[in-house]
Every structure is written in C-alpha cells, then in structure tokens.
Design an enzyme around this catalytic site. Sequence first.
Site, PDB file in Angstrom:
ATOM      1  CG  HIS A  34      83.628  -5.846  53.436  1.00  0.00           C
ATOM      2  ND1 HIS A  34      83.394  -5.736  52.083  1.00  0.00           N
ATOM      3  CD2 HIS A  34      82.610  -5.167  54.042  1.00  0.00           C
ATOM      4  CE1 HIS A  34      82.271  -5.064  51.878  1.00  0.00           C
ATOM      5  NE2 HIS A  34      81.788  -4.689  53.055  1.00  0.00           N
ATOM      6  N   GLY A  36      84.815  -6.479  49.614  1.00  0.00           N
ATOM      7  CA  GLY A  36      83.984  -5.704  48.682  1.00  0.00           C
ATOM      8  C   GLY A  36      84.535  -4.301  48.519  1.00  0.00           C
ATOM      9  CG  HIS A  37      84.445  -1.574  51.821  1.00  0.00           C
ATOM     10  ND1 HIS A  37      84.201  -2.279  52.970  1.00  0.00           N
ATOM     11  CD2 HIS A  37      83.398  -0.731  51.667  1.00  0.00           C
ATOM     12  CE1 HIS A  37      83.054  -1.867  53.493  1.00  0.00           C
ATOM     13  NE2 HIS A  37      82.542  -0.937  52.727  1.00  0.00           N
ATOM     14  CD  GLN A 154      74.801   3.520  48.936  1.00  0.00           C
ATOM     15  OE1 GLN A 154      74.338   3.556  50.058  1.00  0.00           O
ATOM     16  NE2 GLN A 154      76.017   3.073  48.687  1.00  0.00           N
TER      17      GLN A 154
END
Length: 282
Positions: A34, A36-37, A154
Amino acid sequence: MQVIERVTELTATLEARRASGVAVGLVPTMGALHDGHASLIERAAAECELVCVSIFVNPLQFGSLDEVGRYPRDLASDLVVAEKAGAGVIFAPPVEEMYPQMPAVGVHVAGGLGATLEGASRPGHLDGVATVVAKLLAMAGACRAYFGEKDYQQLLVVRRVVVDLSFPVTVVACPTVRAIDGVAESSRNRLLSRSEREAAPVLCRALRAGAAAILAGESERSEVVALMTAIIEAEPLVELDYAEVVDAASLRVPERLEGALRLLVAARVGATRLIDNVGLAG
Ligand code: AMP
C-alpha cells in the site's frame, strides 16, 4: 525489475551489484503493498541505486496457521506498486526457501523490549520478526534497510538485531503514512468491512487526543491512558487491547511525562487486530 525466489540468486545478485559500486536498499515487507510500503520504497530509491523489496508472509511471527492463512496476499498488484515506487529487485521466496526445515535456532528479544506491548499481547511474535529480519539481512548483505514507524516496537527490535548481531546494515526509520481520515495504512485494512473501516479512525483519534493532552500540560500518565481508553471504548466495533504512553527509546513506562515519548494503541476492529502510534519529541 527482476523477481527472485531463491536465496542463492538474491545473494549473488546483490553481491554482484555491490561489487560494481552500487548502494543497495532493502525494504522488507509481507506484501499486500500500500502507500505506506510505497513511501519506504521511494525513500530507498532516492537514497540507493538498487532497491530490493522482499515479500514474505513470515509464519514464525503469527500466533496460528489460521492467522497466516487470513493474511492478505496479492503478488500481481505488489509487483506493479513496487516497480512504480522504484524497486529493482523483488525477493518473493516460497516458505520452504526461507525455512527448509523447522528452525532450531532463532533470535530472542530479551528484557523489557521483548516483554512489553506487542511482546505481552502476542507471545513469540517479536522473536519471529527478529528471526526473519536477521535472515533477510544475512541474505541481503551490506545495505540500508528501511522500516516504518507504524510498527514502532518492531523498529526498535530491528535496531537491536542490527547492533546486537553486528549486521553491516544502516536502519532507516520512515514516518507513518495515513489515509485522509487518519487511519494508518496497513495491509490488514483490506480485511475490514465497510462499517469496521468507518470505525477504525478511532485509534488515531485516541492517539492524537492523548498527545494533545500531554502538550496541553497533562502530567499524569494514567490520565492520558484513561483518556485514550475512553475514546476507543466508546466505539462499539472496536475492542481495546492496550493504550499506553512510554519512553520512546526504552518503551518503559516513564515516571514523569517528559523527554521523548511514544503513545501506542492496539485494538481489534471486528476480527482484525490493528496497531498505531504517535511520537512526542522531548
Ligand atoms: P508489513 O508488510 O506490514 O510487514 O510492513 C513492511 C514495512 O512497511 C514495515 O517496516 C512497516 O513498518 C512498514 N509500514 C507498514 N505500514 C506503514 C505505514 N502506514 N506507513 C509507513 N510504513 C509502514
């Protein structure tokens, strides 16, 4: 754009390009790409001559095979998104290529970093993330590796993987990309029904209200947590997992709300678990 499934081919390809002086950028993903990626890939392409996007739904970081099966996948559309954003190599290995046998050795995230927030809610998840990231970094070799602040804990875990296991890698943190209504872009948003998607902005609303309260002088952590909790609990389709304010570097609950802070929430929207966070500079 070259699509690679085999580890030996990936390693040889990136090694050869580095030997001819090319700087390599790595963007690890689980696919269903999406905006963001795309922002990570674009940033990598602006800073590195060759960008490798890995697409692998890592079973080690899920709680059950059911969850792995439910995770959205769309390789055909991923290739289009990745190429448009500037990827030169896609690494999309089958599970047997990443895990030819059930691993006997993995990376364990110890201490507070591993035990709090996602570590407390999803046993084994952060270890699974750290292990697959270590494997991807070992396969890719020296590079700049791009990760999103969207998955804040993360990101801290990845930084520790690189430092503690001495990978020749520079970690680059990228800001969270949001939809117009504030919802953080996520592959899991595809799993939401229309009414669930309409309820989802409550996470971001709660975070922004919490951050605004601190900026307006609220000094009690419990008051900020209570405010975020009340906002999320007012949304019937959303079930809160946690809402917390922590020290941005250690993830420890601070005695006083000062210095760099991170506000984080996790909640189920229907059957789909979403996480989000915002930062406050010290
Ligand atoms: P995932 O495919 O969800 O494992 O995410 C792959 C990478 O993209 C991770 O570094 C994520 O933090 C990052 N990422 C996911 N969603 C976003 C977003 N909305 N904005 C920025 N980065 C993101």
